[in-house]
Design a protein around this motif. Structure first.
Motif, PDB file in Angstrom:
ATOM      1  N   GLY A 335       0.504  -1.051  -0.240  1.00  0.00           N
ATOM      2  CA  GLY A 335       0.131  -0.174   0.078  1.00  0.00           C
ATOM      3  C   GLY A 335       0.733   1.336  -0.015  1.00  0.00           C
ATOM      4  O   GLY A 335       0.842   2.198  -0.282  1.00  0.00           O
ATOM      5  N   ALA A 336       1.664   1.177   0.979  1.00  0.00           N
ATOM      6  CA  ALA A 336       2.667   2.269   0.557  1.00  0.00           C
ATOM      7  C   ALA A 336       3.436   2.180  -0.510  1.00  0.00           C
ATOM      8  O   ALA A 336       3.919   3.810  -0.791  1.00  0.00           O
ATOM      9  N   VAL A 337       4.334   1.703  -1.386  1.00  0.00           N
ATOM     10  CA  VAL A 337       4.657   1.563  -2.243  1.00  0.00           C
ATOM     11  C   VAL A 337       3.384   2.314  -3.092  1.00  0.00           C
ATOM     12  O   VAL A 337       3.917   3.444  -4.517  1.00  0.00           O
ATOM     13  N   VAL A 338       2.244   1.737  -3.797  1.00  0.00           N
ATOM     14  CA  VAL A 338       1.269   2.487  -4.133  1.00  0.00           C
ATOM     15  C   VAL A 338       1.166   3.720  -3.884  1.00  0.00           C
ATOM     16  O   VAL A 338       1.092   4.319  -4.997  1.00  0.00           O
ATOM     17  N   GLY A 339       1.117   4.275  -2.822  1.00  0.00           N
ATOM     18  CA  GLY A 339       0.839   5.516  -2.196  1.00  0.00           C
ATOM     19  C   GLY A 339       1.910   6.246  -3.255  1.00  0.00           C
ATOM     20  O   GLY A 339       1.671   7.467  -3.267  1.00  0.00           O
ATOM     21  N   LEU A 340       2.943   5.899  -2.680  1.00  0.00           N
ATOM     22  CA  LEU A 340       4.652   6.606  -3.168  1.00  0.00           C
ATOM     23  C   LEU A 340       4.777   7.098  -4.410  1.00  0.00           C
ATOM     24  O   LEU A 340       4.590   8.163  -4.729  1.00  0.00           O
ATOM     25  N   LEU A 341       3.934   6.129  -5.251  1.00  0.00           N
ATOM     26  CA  LEU A 341       4.161   5.942  -7.106  1.00  0.00           C
ATOM     27  C   LEU A 341       3.262   6.861  -7.770  1.00  0.00           C
ATOM     28  O   LEU A 341       3.211   7.667  -8.317  1.00  0.00           O
ATOM     29  N   SER A 342       1.773   7.416  -6.820  1.00  0.00           N
ATOM     30  CA  SER A 342       0.401   7.597  -6.900  1.00  0.00           C
ATOM     31  C   SER A 342       1.005   9.355  -6.817  1.00  0.00           C
ATOM     32  O   SER A 342       0.030  10.282  -6.873  1.00  0.00           O
ATOM     33  N   GLY A 343       1.820   9.371  -5.877  1.00  0.00           N
ATOM     34  CA  GLY A 343       1.927  11.023  -5.376  1.00  0.00           C
ATOM     35  C   GLY A 343       0.629  11.162  -4.044  1.00  0.00           C
ATOM     36  O   GLY A 343       0.566  12.153  -3.924  1.00  0.00           O
ATOM     37  N   ALA A 344       0.106   9.999  -3.631  1.00  0.00           N
ATOM     38  CA  ALA A 344      -0.772  10.405  -2.065  1.00  0.00           C
ATOM     39  C   ALA A 344       0.230   9.573  -1.440  1.00  0.00           C
ATOM     40  O   ALA A 344       0.816   9.383  -1.269  1.00  0.00           O
ATOM     41  N   SER A 345      -0.667   9.930  -0.226  1.00  0.00           N
ATOM     42  CA  SER A 345      -0.358   9.622   0.982  1.00  0.00           C
ATOM     43  C   SER A 345      -0.076   7.880   1.406  1.00  0.00           C
ATOM     44  O   SER A 345      -0.475   7.095   1.122  1.00  0.00           O
ATOM     45  N   PRO A 346       1.551   8.047   1.262  1.00  0.00           N
ATOM     46  CA  PRO A 346       2.006   6.316   1.566  1.00  0.00           C
ATOM     47  C   PRO A 346       1.107   5.901   2.536  1.00  0.00           C
ATOM     48  O   PRO A 346       1.130   4.674   2.704  1.00  0.00           O
ATOM     49  N   GLY A 347       1.179   6.589   3.662  1.00  0.00           N
ATOM     50  CA  GLY A 347       0.786   5.663   4.837  1.00  0.00           C
ATOM     51  C   GLY A 347      -1.209   5.924   5.084  1.00  0.00           C
ATOM     52  O   GLY A 347      -0.850   4.927   5.830  1.00  0.00           O
ATOM     53  N   LYS A 348      -1.408   6.491   4.267  1.00  0.00           N
ATOM     54  CA  LYS A 348      -3.086   6.012   4.254  1.00  0.00           C
ATOM     55  C   LYS A 348      -3.844   5.421   3.352  1.00  0.00           C
ATOM     56  O   LYS A 348      -4.718   4.475   3.480  1.00  0.00           O
ATOM     57  N   ARG A 349      -2.494   4.582   2.018  1.00  0.00           N
ATOM     58  CA  ARG A 349      -2.998   4.085   1.042  1.00  0.00           C
ATOM     59  C   ARG A 349      -2.526   2.527   1.882  1.00  0.00           C
ATOM     60  O   ARG A 349      -3.147   2.497   1.828  1.00  0.00           O
ATOM     61  N   ALA A 350      -1.380   2.778   3.074  1.00  0.00           N
ATOM     62  CA  ALA A 350      -0.740   1.193   3.952  1.00  0.00           C
ATOM     63  C   ALA A 350      -2.284   0.879   4.589  1.00  0.00           C
ATOM     64  O   ALA A 350      -1.983  -0.488   4.085  1.00  0.00           O
ATOM     65  N   LEU A 351      -2.662   1.679   5.378  1.00  0.00           N
ATOM     66  CA  LEU A 351      -3.936   1.323   6.390  1.00  0.00           C
ATOM     67  C   LEU A 351      -4.809   1.221   5.285  1.00  0.00           C
ATOM     68  O   LEU A 351      -5.303   0.186   5.787  1.00  0.00           O
ATOM     69  N   ARG A 352      -5.210   1.601   4.003  1.00  0.00           N
ATOM     70  CA  ARG A 352      -5.937   1.077   3.238  1.00  0.00           C
ATOM     71  C   ARG A 352      -6.243  -0.170   3.241  1.00  0.00           C
ATOM     72  O   ARG A 352      -6.975  -1.088   2.585  1.00  0.00           O
ATOM     73  N   GLN A 353      -4.515  -0.714   2.436  1.00  0.00           N
ATOM     74  CA  GLN A 353      -4.473  -1.754   2.323  1.00  0.00           C
ATOM     75  C   GLN A 353      -4.411  -3.077   3.181  1.00  0.00           C
ATOM     76  O   GLN A 353      -5.441  -4.294   2.972  1.00  0.00           O
ATOM     77  N   LEU A 354      -4.277  -2.198   4.287  1.00  0.00           N
ATOM     78  CA  LEU A 354      -4.079  -3.500   5.433  1.00  0.00           C
ATOM     79  C   LEU A 354      -5.533  -3.544   5.865  1.00  0.00           C
ATOM     80  O   LEU A 354      -6.139  -4.956   5.741  1.00  0.00           O
ATOM     81  N   ALA A 355      -7.034  -2.909   6.125  1.00  0.00           N
ATOM     82  CA  ALA A 355      -7.935  -2.932   6.207  1.00  0.00           C
ATOM     83  C   ALA A 355      -8.519  -3.603   5.238  1.00  0.00           C
ATOM     84  O   ALA A 355      -9.218  -4.326   5.420  1.00  0.00           O
ATOM     85  N   ILE A 356      -8.447  -3.250   4.310  1.00  0.00           N
ATOM     86  CA  ILE A 356      -9.424  -4.207   2.749  1.00  0.00           C
ATOM     87  C   ILE A 356      -8.272  -5.443   3.029  1.00  0.00           C
ATOM     88  O   ILE A 356      -9.529  -6.572   3.435  1.00  0.00           O
ATOM     89  N   GLY A 357      -6.813  -6.460   2.992  1.00  0.00           N
ATOM     90  CA  GLY A 357      -7.199  -7.806   3.315  1.00  0.00           C
ATOM     91  C   GLY A 357      -7.422  -7.809   4.847  1.00  0.00           C
ATOM     92  O   GLY A 357      -7.811  -9.195   4.324  1.00  0.00           O
ATOM     93  N   TRP A 358      -7.189  -7.563   5.735  1.00  0.00           N
ATOM     94  CA  TRP A 358      -7.529  -8.187   6.927  1.00  0.00           C
ATOM     95  C   TRP A 358      -8.772  -8.041   7.429  1.00  0.00           C
ATOM     96  O   TRP A 358      -9.648  -9.069   7.616  1.00  0.00           O
ATOM     97  N   GLY A 359      -9.869  -7.160   6.040  1.00  0.00           N
ATOM     98  CA  GLY A 359     -11.383  -7.328   6.871  1.00  0.00           C
ATOM     99  C   GLY A 359     -11.820  -8.751   5.730  1.00  0.00           C
ATOM    100  O   GLY A 359     -12.962  -9.489   6.506  1.00  0.00           O
TER     101      GLY A 359
END
Length: 376
Positions: A335-359
């Motif tokens: 999630g952080a890598v995707v956020g980084l390359l898209s210019g978005a917040s790596p932290g938010k993308r990482a947490l979103r990825q985590l929430a989806i996967g664990w959910g």
């Protein structure tokens, strides 16, 4: 005076700086030095126009650096450390590819505090806003090169992590033996990786075939000498390609030999010059073999993580807990890598990825518990 006041044109040289002002200015000075070093390091690895642009950015950061030197006066000689983000940028510029560095730099430029700081000039605040767009443009080419195979790699890894964790937890929750959980995870890894690879190959190949079928050909060059001059079908060809009536007639005249060059400077549409367009499409879509290979390898690398505890002989709650934790770390990274390359917040993308996967894994685990209970 509030630090949120609009910046003026010449800074606040007329007032006595507080200890907080000096600390803030030192941090700004250190950050400007670090950013300038980043751009100069990247420029050393580039040539031509891109090199000149990066040098121009470094020179702009140096002008900002001089502003803070003037503001600090005698305090400028006591160095301060740059922010963690600038330190990371400088490290990555020296050791890694420019796509990741430029993505981070774009975000850093976009989060400049100068807009709200009274001690930065309006020119500096405007510079930082423009710098973000410059860096965004520089990063675009790299993002295009990555977008095809990178998309397949990220989706493959994420699907492997989530689907196999969900499978392992769902099967494990039914109360079956550790060996069954392990073999189910291995089967899920192989089936998913092969399915992802086949799907990506067909998807990219089909997309390329559609683009190829839509791309204009060079048939107008060979057909032009034999066309009826009174019923020039070439005009219809160029109008169908999006040209106006006048431009289409001009282009048809060129093909028939009435003109030796593009005499009309207003013509910017060249329907027979599609090499650059095709190259852009190739960069964006990626290759079918590359996408399928990336999908297979990254799905497998993601899917193996949930079964690592079982491969090493663990079982029960400990195996489940470690599997969930390992997958959580991997999801945060992707999630952080995707956020980084898209210019978005790596932290938010990482947490979103985590929430989806664990959910998703939690849902299958609950279903597994229900199924196991009903079987018992």
């Amino acid at each position: 005076m509030s630090h949120n006041a609009p910046p003026n044109d010449s800074g606040s040289l007329g007032r006595t700086p507080s200890a907080g002002d000096i600390r803030r200015w030192r941090r700004y000075l250190a950050d400007e030095r670090a950013e300038g070093a980043v751009y100069r390091t990247l420029a050393e690895k580039r040539s031509g126009e891109e090199k000149a642009i990066l040098i121009g950015l470094a020179e702009a950061e140096q002008r900002h650096e001089e502003h803070w030197r003037r503001m600090l006066g005698e305090h400028a000689d006591r160095p301060s450390s740059p922010s963690v983000r600038r330190t990371l940028l400088r490290f990555m510029a020296r050791h890694f590819g420019s796509v990741f560095v430029l993505a981070l730099a774009q975000r850093a430029e976009g989060n400049s505090p100068y807009v709200k700081d009274q001690d930065a000039t309006r020119q500096m605040a405007a510079d930082e806003m423009v710098h973000e767009e410059v860096v965004r443009a520089l990063a675009t080419a790299g993002r295009k090169r990555l977008s095809g195979n990178f998309r397949a790699a990220v989706f493959g890894a994420n699907d492997g992590l989530v689907s196999n964790l969900a499978l392992v937890m769902g099967i494990g929750a039914t109360g079956v033996s550790t060996a069954v959980v392990l073999f189910s995870g291995i089967a899920g890894l192989l089936a998913g990786a092969l399915s992802m690879a086949a799907g990506e190959f067909v998807s990219v190949r089909s997309q390329r075939e559609l683009m190829s079928a839509s791309r204009p050909t060079q048939v107008t060059l060979s057909a032009a000498p034999h066309l009826d001059l009174d019923h020039n079908e070439l005009v219809l060809v160029y109008r169908a390609r999006g040209m106006s009536q006048a431009d289409a007639e001009h282009r048809a005249g060129e093909r028939l030999g009435d003109f030796t060059c593009d005499c009309d400077p207003s013509l910017s549409f060249h329907p027979d010059g599609h090499q650059q367009t095709q190259q852009d499409e190739d960069d964006t879509i990626g290759s079918a073999l590359g996408a399928s290979t990336s999908s297979f390898l990254f799905f497998a690398s993601g899917a193996v993580i949930p079964i690592l505890p079982y491969l090493f002989g663990m079982s029960g709650v400990a195996a489940v807990a470690l599997s969930v934790a390992l997958v959580g770390v991997a999801l945060l990274c992707t999630g952080a890598v995707v956020g980084l390359l898209s210019g978005a917040s790596p932290g938010k993308r990482a947490l979103r990825q985590l929430a989806i996967g664990w959910g998703a894994a939690a849902v299958t685990y609950v279903l597994g518990l229900a199924f196991g209970t009903s079987v018992a």
